[in-house]
Design a protein around this motif. Structure first.
Motif, short mmCIF file in Angstrom:
data_model
loop_
_atom_site.label_atom_id
_atom_site.label_comp_id
_atom_site.label_asym_id
_atom_site.label_seq_id
_atom_site.Cartn_x
_atom_site.Cartn_y
_atom_site.Cartn_z
N VAL A 150 0.86 -1.02 -0.01
CA VAL A 150 0.12 -0.10 -0.01
C VAL A 150 0.90 1.40 -0.02
N ASP A 151 0.36 2.35 -0.21
CA ASP A 151 0.98 3.48 -0.20
C ASP A 151 0.69 4.48 1.09
N GLY A 152 1.20 5.52 1.25
CA GLY A 152 1.05 6.27 2.78
C GLY A 152 -0.38 6.54 2.85
N ASN A 153 -1.22 6.70 1.92
CA ASN A 153 -2.53 7.15 2.16
C ASN A 153 -3.59 6.27 2.45
N TYR A 154 -3.10 4.90 2.70
CA TYR A 154 -3.89 3.65 2.85
C TYR A 154 -4.99 3.92 4.07
N LEU A 155 -4.45 4.23 5.34
CA LEU A 155 -5.21 4.27 6.29
C LEU A 155 -6.03 5.40 6.39
N GLY A 156 -5.59 6.51 5.95
CA GLY A 156 -6.54 7.71 5.62
C GLY A 156 -7.44 7.46 4.71
N ARG A 257 -12.76 3.40 -1.80
CA ARG A 257 -12.16 4.15 -3.08
C ARG A 257 -10.69 3.52 -3.19
N TYR A 258 -9.97 3.21 -2.23
CA TYR A 258 -8.86 2.56 -2.25
C TYR A 258 -8.65 1.32 -2.99
N VAL A 259 -7.40 1.29 -3.89
CA VAL A 259 -7.26 -0.16 -4.69
C VAL A 259 -6.14 -0.49 -4.07
N ILE A 260 -6.03 -1.90 -3.51
CA ILE A 260 -4.93 -2.57 -3.00
C ILE A 260 -4.02 -3.11 -4.19
N GLU A 261 -2.56 -3.26 -3.98
CA GLU A 261 -1.55 -3.98 -4.96
C GLU A 261 -1.38 -5.36 -4.31
N HIS A 262 -1.91 -6.24 -5.03
CA HIS A 262 -1.64 -7.73 -4.43
C HIS A 262 -0.58 -8.14 -5.52
N VAL A 263 0.34 -8.66 -4.60
CA VAL A 263 1.60 -9.39 -5.45
C VAL A 263 1.45 -10.73 -5.82
N VAL A 264 1.72 -11.06 -6.91
CA VAL A 264 1.32 -12.30 -7.23
C VAL A 264 2.76 -12.98 -7.65
N PRO A 265 3.34 -13.87 -6.90
CA PRO A 265 4.28 -14.58 -7.06
C PRO A 265 4.73 -15.27 -8.36
N PRO A 266 5.92 -15.67 -8.87
CA PRO A 266 6.16 -16.33 -10.19
C PRO A 266 5.55 -17.81 -9.81
N MET A 267 4.91 -18.07 -10.94
CA MET A 267 4.32 -19.36 -10.91
C MET A 267 4.46 -20.24 -11.89
N THR A 268 4.46 -21.64 -12.16
CA THR A 268 4.41 -22.47 -13.05
C THR A 268 2.91 -22.45 -13.35
N PHE A 269 2.62 -23.36 -14.57
CA PHE A 269 0.97 -23.30 -14.92
C PHE A 269 0.45 -24.07 -13.88
N GLN A 270 1.06 -24.90 -13.18
CA GLN A 270 0.27 -26.02 -12.36
C GLN A 270 0.08 -25.49 -11.41
N ARG A 271 0.77 -24.61 -10.53
CA ARG A 271 0.62 -23.79 -9.34
C ARG A 271 -0.51 -23.00 -9.46
N MET A 272 -0.45 -22.02 -10.82
CA MET A 272 -1.43 -21.15 -10.94
C MET A 272 -2.57 -21.86 -11.08
N TRP A 273 -2.74 -22.83 -11.61
CA TRP A 273 -4.10 -23.69 -11.86
C TRP A 273 -4.44 -24.05 -10.69
N ARG A 274 -3.73 -24.63 -9.42
CA ARG A 274 -4.21 -25.39 -8.41
C ARG A 274 -4.67 -24.12 -7.59
N ARG A 275 -4.00 -23.02 -7.34
CA ARG A 275 -4.54 -21.74 -6.73
C ARG A 275 -5.82 -21.12 -7.08
N GLN A 276 -5.85 -21.08 -8.41
CA GLN A 276 -7.15 -20.47 -9.00
C GLN A 276 -8.21 -21.41 -8.89
N LEU A 277 -8.22 -22.60 -9.06
CA LEU A 277 -8.97 -23.70 -8.78
C LEU A 277 -9.57 -23.78 -7.32
#
Length: 400
Positions: A150-156, A257-277
């Protein structure tokens, strides 16, 4: 036989094209409402005379990409009074030294680290939140995942809407931040576009009655009214259910109104599929009717059905019309929602990839109806009707 198959495909294509077009229109109207509401929230925040203290509650579990940077962002808040509380299950958790280092770097910010032991509930984060809430000094509780920045305006931005007595909870949209790789990028774009479009449409049609995990802010009185975080301990989607429960108690759930930045780690197709599923399967059990309807919000699969069906009938212009509209539909949604609302730059620069993500999302949706078991954290669990989970094997502390 070919004619019958083509007719079925064209019928499906027609239904899906209409439904996905309606969904696109609703999401665009939802985006307009979001921007109007955001302007009102910003004016209200500026007019707030006194801002209450806030307790940031962060469960940690293992190392994640840019974890230290993520955690630091919550210490760098332009806000008068707040504290940060971390929780790990065990003292050998790899995230613990990182949290300790960040706490030492910001001695002026009150901070606490709890080692909670193995959770006695099927949902580990819910247990962590409960333990941290017991140590929190303030009445505003801000729960947040460790893989967000987040940035410094998050809590505000996220605290002032809860000054209204009718407001009991707030949650935020989030954009995906790709930490590397094509599969991570598709995962991240799904967050920025597919997830955001669904939330904006829900907010337009019936208001928000659920939470989104990257940030949930509650007033303690609203939390106490549902029985605390313990009420969510047996549910897979604890973020969804806490909003459901608080709304059922008559409190308003606010979309920030605040939009969070969600960090997505490097993934293989299999890991991405299992997580999303896993997420899709959880949604299937948490809100079965809504999840079933989600199948009609995708566009590209129905464009493909129309393409194949029309070509089987030797109608190339009809084929092009179905497929072309599906692509245009998703490009519009990607730019208008992913960039226009979530502010994800990849949704402008790489919008051409989003039709592939839409097709992938449909496959995940269909796949969710083939499974009821999954692996999460330290064990395997089974999802039950209503969204509750039962551990079939794994590590839980016996309840006394």
């Amino acid at each position: 036989m070919i004619t019958a198959i083509a007719t079925v495909l064209l019928a499906l294509a027609a239904i899906g094209t209409v439904s996905s077009t309606v969904f696109l229109i609703l999401s665009l109207l939802g985006a307009r409402k979001f921007k109007r509401d955001a302007a009102l929230q910003e004016r209200s925040a500026s007019a707030a005379a006194v801002l209450p203290g806030a307790s940031i509650l962060k469960p940690l579990h293992g190392l994640e990409p840019q974890l230290e940077e993520n955690l630091e962002s919550f210490f760098n808040q332009d806000y008068p009074s707040f504290e940060v509380i971390f929780a790990v299950d065990e003292a050998n958790d790899a995230a613990l030294p990182v949290a300790q280092r960040v706490c030492r770097k910001y001695p002026q910010i009150p901070s606490t680290i709890l080692i909670t032991g193995l959770p006695p509930w099927p949902n580990p984060p819910a247990y962590s939140f409960s333990r941290m809430a017991g140590k929190a000094r303030f009445e505003i509780l801000v729960t947040s995942d460790s893989d967000v920045k987040v940035d410094g305006n998050y809590l505000g931005a996220v605290v002032p809407p809860l000054l209204a007595k009718k407001s009991g909870m707030l949650t935020c949209l989030y954009r995906g931040f790709n930490a590397g790789g094509i599969w991570s990028l598709l995962d991240a774009m799904g967050m920025s576009v597919e997830m955001s479009a669904g939330v904006l449409t829900a907010n337009l049609l019936e208001g928000i009655k659920f939470g989104l995990g990257p940030t949930i802010v509650v007033r303690r009185d609203a939390l106490d009214a549902i029985g605390g975080y313990a009420a969510t301990g047996e549910y897979f989607s604890n973020d969804f259910i806490i909003g459901n429960m608080i709304a059922a108690r008559g409190y308003e759930v606010v979309l920030s109104r605040y939009v969070i930045e969600h960090v997505v780690p490097p993934m293989t197709f299999q890991r991405m599929w299992r997580r999303q599923l896993r997420w899709a399967t959880g949604t299937k059990y948490s809100r079965p009717k809504g999840h079933f309807g989600t199948g009609l919000t995708f566009a590209v699969p129905y464009g493909v059905f129309g393409l194949i069906g029309a070509l089987l009938l030797h109608e190339p212009l009809v084929a092009l019309a179905f497929f072309g509209w599906a692509i245009l539909n998703r490009l519009t949604e990607c730019v208008a929602i992913g960039y226009g609302v979530a502010r994800d730059p990849n949704c402008l620069r790489k919008a051409w990839l989003y039709p592939a993500r839409d097709l992938l999302g449909f496959c995940l949706w269909a796949g969710s109806y083939l499974v009821s078991n999954s692996k999460w954290r330290r064990g395997n669990f089974e999802l039950m009707p209503g969204g509750k989970i039962v551990m079939r094997d794994g590590l839980l502390r016996p309840q006394s």
